[in-house]
Design an enzyme around this catalytic site. Structure first.
Site, short mmCIF file in Angstrom:
data_model
loop_
_atom_site.label_atom_id
_atom_site.label_comp_id
_atom_site.label_asym_id
_atom_site.label_seq_id
_atom_site.Cartn_x
_atom_site.Cartn_y
_atom_site.Cartn_z
N HIS A 24 -9.61 11.06 -0.73
CA HIS A 24 -9.62 11.16 0.73
C HIS A 24 -10.85 11.96 1.18
CE1 HIS A 24 -7.80 11.79 4.81
NE2 HIS A 24 -8.55 12.89 4.75
N GLU A 25 -11.07 13.09 0.53
CA GLU A 25 -12.23 13.92 0.91
C GLU A 25 -13.56 13.26 0.52
OE1 GLU A 25 -11.80 16.26 2.90
OE2 GLU A 25 -9.61 16.26 2.71
N HIS A 28 -14.73 11.20 3.27
CA HIS A 28 -15.50 11.93 4.29
C HIS A 28 -16.88 12.32 3.76
CE1 HIS A 28 -12.07 12.19 6.91
NE2 HIS A 28 -11.39 13.02 6.14
#
Length: 443
Positions: A24-25, A28
């Site tokens: 998920h990170e 980003h």
């Protein structure tokens, strides 16, 4: 219960959650670096740092509590003017607290923390200076990564492992028809012979056609039988490589059915007395994505109804009532379910399938929940970016100067309320999953 298997199941789920958060990170991190934003930290977990290493300008590491993660981007909020020094910030915060109370203090503290991320950073490398579409891509990257993971996992589950389905191969043939409500396990002299047994159907036979129509699934065969109680049905089975023609006459059987309006009624349907063998059947490749998006809709409905569901969870926790299996759970509840699945006396492929399904559903939950349009969630940053884009578009249309970026630090008090609510929700679900867990696999 096999304790070792239970522990392995929990560990698999914890590692799976950690990988999901890490990716998920990454969702980003990659676009942020691609667009030139300075990323100071990439951290998995919360709390004290256990290990970290700096590569380039970014510090990568793990923190003590594996309940989240973050990347630290320069200028998540616009620069305050002028950028004050630390003594000035401390003095301003003190004066704000005296004059205007807690709200101003929270805003001032947020602006001070934001100013620290901007020290020595070229303004062109800050998040808030990016075009709106780039800001949206960066913030969408994390949730989209979870959605992609869920699609891949569901594809592995449906098209790789396969789903258990009833086949057209006969597993068992009842010798007689037991009276309704009977607890007997063997036939007695007065029990009528079961239709399939009377017709000569044997275990291992594969149903080829019924009533002159070929059947591809056991469900199709069941529909033909249910629709013809008392009628003689031509039946063709494959036995030892040869086709054998039989005649099956289903008897009448009363069953309770529920209509589309929820009303129950009794119908007379045909009964033959056969059961199907169950095998894993690999599904078409589009089945996984379809299941993922169906799960998205289900989780959206859960989130939309979250206050009521949390109330029900709290009520069941304090009264000892049975939890809704479709209600919200914490990572403790998901981990416990994973442990129970791993410890069940079932084929390993069945257990792996359930674990993959749990991880896929967990990623769907991360996708949906992070898109809730409230700070500090990704959805809140997306809404602010879109708001900035709308303001700029209106300024261009009306010939006015481009407005300054929205100072989201002024929303910090509201963000704090959201954080407190999230912590409270987490505490409730943790307690419920420990003291009144969801029962999916029995007591």
């Amino acid at each position: 219960m096999d304790v070792l298997a239970f522990v392995i199941g929990v560990l698999v789920m914890v590692i799976g959650l950690g990988v999901s958060i890490a990716l998920h990170e990454v969702g980003h991190l990659v676009p942020a670096k691609r667009f030139g934003v300075r990323v100071g930290q990439y951290m998995i977990g919360m709390g004290p740092t256990l290990w970290s290493r700096k590569r380039g300008e970014t510090e990568y590491g793990f923190k003590a509590f594996p309940v989240g993660g973050y990347i630290s981007m320069a200028g998540m909020y616009p620069r305050t003017q002028p950028a004050p020094s630390e003594p000035a910030l401390a003095g301003a915060a003190a004066r704000a607290e005296r004059r205007r109370g807690l709200y101003a203090t929270l805003v001032q503290d947020a602006q001070a923390a934001n100013a620290e991320t901007l020290e020595g950073v070229d303004d062109s490398r800050t998040f808030h200076r990016l075009p709106v579409w780039k800001r949206v891509i960066i913030m969408l990257g994390g949730p989209i990564m979870n959605l992609v993971l869920a699609v891949v996992m569901f594809a592995v589950l449906f098209s790789g492992i396969g789903m258990q389905q009833a086949t057209t191969t006969v597993a068992t043939v009842a010798e007689c028809v037991l009276p309704a409500g009977s607890t007997a396990t063997e036939c007695s002299a007065g029990d009528p012979e079961a239709p399939a047994h009377a017709a000569g159907v044997l275990p291992g036979d594969r149903l080829v056609s019924l009533a002159g129509e070929p059947v591809e699934t056991f469900a199709e065969a069941s529909e033909v039988i249910r629709a013809r109680p008392g009628a003689a049905i031509p039946l063709v089975v494959e036995r030892d490589g040869d086709e054998v023609s039989l005649t099956l006459t289903p008897i009448e059987n009363q069953v309770e059915v529920t209509g589309a309006d929820g009303a129950a009624s009794v119908e007379q349907v045909g009964y033959a007395g056969v059961s199907a063998s169950v095998e894993r059947v690999r599904q078409p490749i589009w089945t996984g994505p379809q299941a993922a998006f169906e799960n998205v809709g289900a989780v959206v409905r859960i989130v939309a109804d979250l206050p009521a569901r949390l109330y029900d969870t709290a009520y069941d926790l304090f009264t000892g009532g049975e939890r809704d299996a479709d209600g919200p759970m914490s990572v403790v509840g998901v981990g416990r379910l994973a442990g129970e699945v791993a410890a069940t006396d079932a084929p390993i492929l069945d257990r792996v399938g359930v674990m993959v399904s749990l991880l896929a559903s967990l990623n769907i939950a991360l996708f949906v929940f992070n898109l809730v349009p409230l700070l500090p969630l990704d959805g809140g940053h997306i809404v602010i970016a879109l708001w900035d884009g709308l303001r700029r578009a209106l300024a261009r249309l009306t010939g006015r100067p481009e407005p300054a970026p929205t100072d989201a630090t002024r929303l910090v008090p509201l963000t704090l309320v959201v954080v407190v609510l999230l912590v409270g929700m987490g505490a409730l679900l943790f307690a419920a999953d420990i003291f009144n867990p969801v029962q999916l696999l029995g007591g």
